[in-house]
Scaffold this active site. Structure first.
Site, PDB file in Angstrom:
ATOM      1  CE  LYS A  22       6.032   3.840   8.541  1.00  0.00           C
ATOM      2  NZ  LYS A  22       4.652   4.349   8.412  1.00  0.00           N
ATOM      3  CG  ASN A  23       3.228   1.086   6.991  1.00  0.00           C
ATOM      4  OD1 ASN A  23       3.443   1.875   7.917  1.00  0.00           O
ATOM      5  ND2 ASN A  23       3.370   1.413   5.729  1.00  0.00           N
ATOM      6  CB  CYS A 116       0.190  13.928   6.552  1.00  0.00           C
ATOM      7  SG  CYS A 116       0.089  12.798   5.175  1.00  0.00           S
ATOM      8  NE  ARG A 121      -2.713   9.376   4.392  1.00  0.00           N
ATOM      9  CZ  ARG A 121      -1.585   8.992   4.992  1.00  0.00           C
ATOM     10  NH1 ARG A 121      -0.581   9.823   5.057  1.00  0.00           N
ATOM     11  NH2 ARG A 121      -1.465   7.801   5.527  1.00  0.00           N
ATOM     12  NE  ARG A 397       5.921   9.898  10.896  1.00  0.00           N
ATOM     13  CZ  ARG A 397       4.775  10.174  10.281  1.00  0.00           C
ATOM     14  NH1 ARG A 397       4.678  11.222   9.500  1.00  0.00           N
ATOM     15  NH2 ARG A 397       3.743   9.374  10.426  1.00  0.00           N
TER      16      ARG A 397
HETATM   17  C1  EPZ Z   1      -1.371   2.981   4.796  1.00  0.00           C
HETATM   18  O1  EPZ Z   1      -1.912   4.275   4.946  1.00  0.00           O
HETATM   19  C2  EPZ Z   1       0.119   3.120   5.070  1.00  0.00           C
HETATM   20  N1  EPZ Z   1       0.317   3.582   6.443  1.00  0.00           N
HETATM   21  C3  EPZ Z   1       0.736   4.124   4.087  1.00  0.00           C
HETATM   22  O2  EPZ Z   1       2.146   4.162   4.330  1.00  0.00           O
HETATM   23  C4  EPZ Z   1       0.501   3.616   2.669  1.00  0.00           C
HETATM   24  O3  EPZ Z   1       0.993   4.559   1.760  1.00  0.00           O
HETATM   25  C5  EPZ Z   1      -1.008   3.405   2.436  1.00  0.00           C
HETATM   26  O4  EPZ Z   1      -1.529   2.506   3.445  1.00  0.00           O
HETATM   27  C6  EPZ Z   1      -1.304   2.813   1.069  1.00  0.00           C
HETATM   28  O5  EPZ Z   1      -0.630   1.602   0.925  1.00  0.00           O
HETATM   29  C7  EPZ Z   1       0.250   2.691   7.444  1.00  0.00           C
HETATM   30  O6  EPZ Z   1      -0.013   1.514   7.248  1.00  0.00           O
HETATM   31  C8  EPZ Z   1       0.489   3.223   8.836  1.00  0.00           C
HETATM   32  P1  EPZ Z   1      -5.269   4.036   2.773  1.00  0.00           P
HETATM   33  P2  EPZ Z   1      -3.529   4.477   4.995  1.00  0.00           P
HETATM   34  O7  EPZ Z   1      -6.356   4.129   3.785  1.00  0.00           O
HETATM   35  O8  EPZ Z   1      -4.146   3.356   5.760  1.00  0.00           O
HETATM   36  C9  EPZ Z   1      -7.816   7.474   0.730  1.00  0.00           C
HETATM   37  C10 EPZ Z   1       4.224   5.145   4.798  1.00  0.00           C
HETATM   38  O9  EPZ Z   1       4.967   5.893   4.131  1.00  0.00           O
HETATM   39  N2  EPZ Z   1      -8.745   7.243   1.844  1.00  0.00           N
HETATM   40  O10 EPZ Z   1      -5.135   2.787   1.962  1.00  0.00           O
HETATM   41  O11 EPZ Z   1      -3.816   5.853   5.390  1.00  0.00           O
HETATM   42  C11 EPZ Z   1      -6.535   8.130   1.219  1.00  0.00           C
HETATM   43  O12 EPZ Z   1      -6.694   9.516   1.315  1.00  0.00           O
HETATM   44  C12 EPZ Z   1       2.729   5.396   4.802  1.00  0.00           C
HETATM   45  O13 EPZ Z   1       4.611   4.172   5.478  1.00  0.00           O
HETATM   46  C13 EPZ Z   1      -9.978   7.889   1.839  1.00  0.00           C
HETATM   47  O14 EPZ Z   1     -10.286   8.647   0.917  1.00  0.00           O
HETATM   48  O15 EPZ Z   1      -3.864   4.305   3.437  1.00  0.00           O
HETATM   49  C14 EPZ Z   1      -5.546   7.731   0.157  1.00  0.00           C
HETATM   50  O16 EPZ Z   1      -5.682   8.611  -0.942  1.00  0.00           O
HETATM   51  C15 EPZ Z   1       2.330   6.607   3.969  1.00  0.00           C
HETATM   52  N3  EPZ Z   1     -10.830   7.690   2.880  1.00  0.00           N
HETATM   53  C16 EPZ Z   1      -5.996   6.329  -0.230  1.00  0.00           C
HETATM   54  O17 EPZ Z   1      -7.370   6.225   0.184  1.00  0.00           O
HETATM   55  C17 EPZ Z   1     -10.516   6.856   3.919  1.00  0.00           C
HETATM   56  O18 EPZ Z   1     -11.357   6.694   4.838  1.00  0.00           O
HETATM   57  C18 EPZ Z   1      -5.183   5.218   0.435  1.00  0.00           C
HETATM   58  O19 EPZ Z   1      -5.384   5.327   1.818  1.00  0.00           O
HETATM   59  C19 EPZ Z   1      -9.269   6.204   3.912  1.00  0.00           C
HETATM   60  C20 EPZ Z   1      -8.401   6.404   2.855  1.00  0.00           C
END
Ligand code: EPZ
Length: 418
Positions: A22-23, A116, A121, A397
């Site tokens: 999915k990701n 969420c 996020r 999802r």
């Molecule tokens: C991706 O989310 C995945 N989703 C998530 O999977 C996964 O948990 C996550 O990466 C970490 O591996 C998809 O790929 C669609 P991040 P993403 O940006 O891109 C903070 C699932 O269950 N952050 O690496 O949103 C954020 O709040 C989902 O399949 C900021 O602070 O993850 C989080 O605490 C859930 N500012 C951390 O970084 C930003 O601009 C990781 O976020 C971006 C992120």
């Protein structure tokens, strides 16, 4: 709302096949916005988030058809640069349209995705990085308004290896004149898959050592034919279900190297782990797993998306341990639901202390997010008696036909349409 009824206490035995990731599929499908030629993406799982992505692509002007795991995305109308709130609020990965639209049209309007269940996020890392390429960014009425007179390549260091921000910048910089160096990027396998796909589309992009990606912007990208990688989180979830039920489960068409941290932790828990180039087998039929602590980290560390199902394994393992969630601020909502099943869990901020019990007992529980819902299913399969898991739309999802795959392993599970 649909729910699962699970009669637990049966060891899972047999083999299932991993679906496409999915990701990886989400950013790869959205990268079709970077070209006016047809993109044919294979091994796309049929999931709610994928359907949302198709709707998003159609809203922006693409023609999408999907059959037997293959998505065809063709040019149709002039692309729209404003993303719709009702789709963005359903799936925060919709923010990934910003990079491609900005690169092609020098403007984009994307509703702020909002938080969420697992956290705020924010997208500040995306915004700061896009601004480094020359984008002007305003925030009006909950919409991110991006515009640029001209975009130029830049050296950008992420404060945190954000997966989404890495993907957004890769897609944007692919068409930005000049050289862009992204530093401290995410190392997840889904990033490599997106990179491979963009290179097939004609992008000049490569990973360099030390967590860097070098991009030399090109004028145009062509269509592509690309199959996405196996879903490592789905794979890990079924392996954990096998281990938690004292069973023996093989996941075929999976990628062991993408799950090195999980497999190492399973081996430390006393679970017998074996694998070939494209399959992984776990066997806990002879020995009850021992509790092993985890803390979640960016790849290649222990994946946050498997934290919840791992906690379910710890609930029925021998001994006690800790789960430290260092990626998201609120990813323990499955803990109180597991406690309803008799689990002994004490949550203190980002840490949960788990003491294994001889067995859990069935109960009514409720899913709050994709992976927390999957953890409740894993626990229900191991528990004695019947469990009802409500709000399984969360699970839908991220897991294609979960009940069918689990039933093929001997699970007593059925979906009740609600
Ligand atoms: C991706 O989310 C995945 N989703 C998530 O999977 C996964 O948990 C996550 O990466 C970490 O591996 C998809 O790929 C669609 P991040 P993403 O940006 O891109 C903070 C699932 O269950 N952050 O690496 O949103 C954020 O709040 C989902 O399949 C900021 O602070 O993850 C989080 O605490 C859930 N500012 C951390 O970084 C930003 O601009 C990781 O976020 C971006 C992120």
């Amino acid at each position: 709302m649909d729910k699962f009824i699970i009669s637990g206490g049966h060891s899972l035995k047999g083999a299932v096949t991993a679906g496409g990731s999915k990701n990886a599929a989400l950013p790869i499908l959205l990268s079709a916005l970077l070209t006016d030629e047809e993109c044919i993406i294979g091994r796309v799982p049929l999931l709610r988030d994928i359907e949302t992505t198709f709707k998003l692509l159609e809203y922006h002007g693409k023609k999408v058809s999907f059959s037997k795991g293959v998505a065809r995305i063709a040019p149709h109308k002039k692309l729209v640069t404003e993303a719709p709130y009702d789709l963005v609020k359903q799936m925060r990965a919709s923010v990934l349209v910003a990079g491609p639209l900005l690169a092609r049209f020098h403007k984009a309007s994307v509703p702020l995705p909002g938080g969420c269940a697992i956290g705020m996020r924010p997208i500040d890392i995306h915004i700061t990085a896009l601004a480094r390429l020359g984008a002007k960014i305003d925030n009006a009425n909950g919409n991110l308004l991006l515009s640029a007179d001209k975009l130029r390549g830049a050296r950008i260091r992420f404060p945190f290896p954000s997966v989404g921000a890495t993907e957004n910048l890769m897609m944007c910089a692919a068409l930005v004149p000049g050289v862009t160096i992204l530093e401290n990027v995410a190392m997840e396998p889904e990033i490599d898959d997106l990179l491979d796909c963009l290179v097939k589309m004609g992008a000049e992009m490569s990973r360099e050592k030390g967590g860097r990606i070098r991009i030399n912007g090109v004028k145009k990208l062509r269509g592509v034919k690309h199959d996405v990688i196996a879903d490592r989180v789905e794979t890990g979830t079924y392996l954990l279900a096998g281990a938690a039920t004292r069973g023996r489960v093989t996941v075929k068409k999976s990628c062991p190297e993408h799950l090195a941290s999980l497999l190492e932790h399973l081996a430390r828990a006393g679970v017998r782990v074996s694998y070939t180039a494209d399959s992984i087998t776990v066997d806990s039929s002879k020995v009850r797993p021992r509790s092993v602590s985890i803390h979640t980290e960016p790849h290649p560390g222990f994946p946050t998306d498997l934290q919840a199902p791992w906690m379910s394994l710890m609930c029925v393992s021998h001994g006690s341990g800790e789960v430290k969630e260092d990626i998201f601020e609120n990813r323990f909502m499955h803990a109180p639901e597991l406690a309803r099943m008799g689990a002994l869990i004490a949550v203190d901020g980002h840490t949960a202390a788990v003491e294994g019990v001889p067995s859990l007992s069935g109960a009514e529980v409720m899913a709050s997010d994709i992976r927390g819902g999957a953890a409740l299913v894993v626990a229900a399969l191991a528990a004695k008696g019947e469990t009802t898991v409500q709000r399984i739309y969360h699970i839908d999802r991220g897991y294609e036909r979960m009940e069918k795959k689990l039933a093929s392993l001997g699970a007593k599970i059925r979906r009740v349409k609600g």
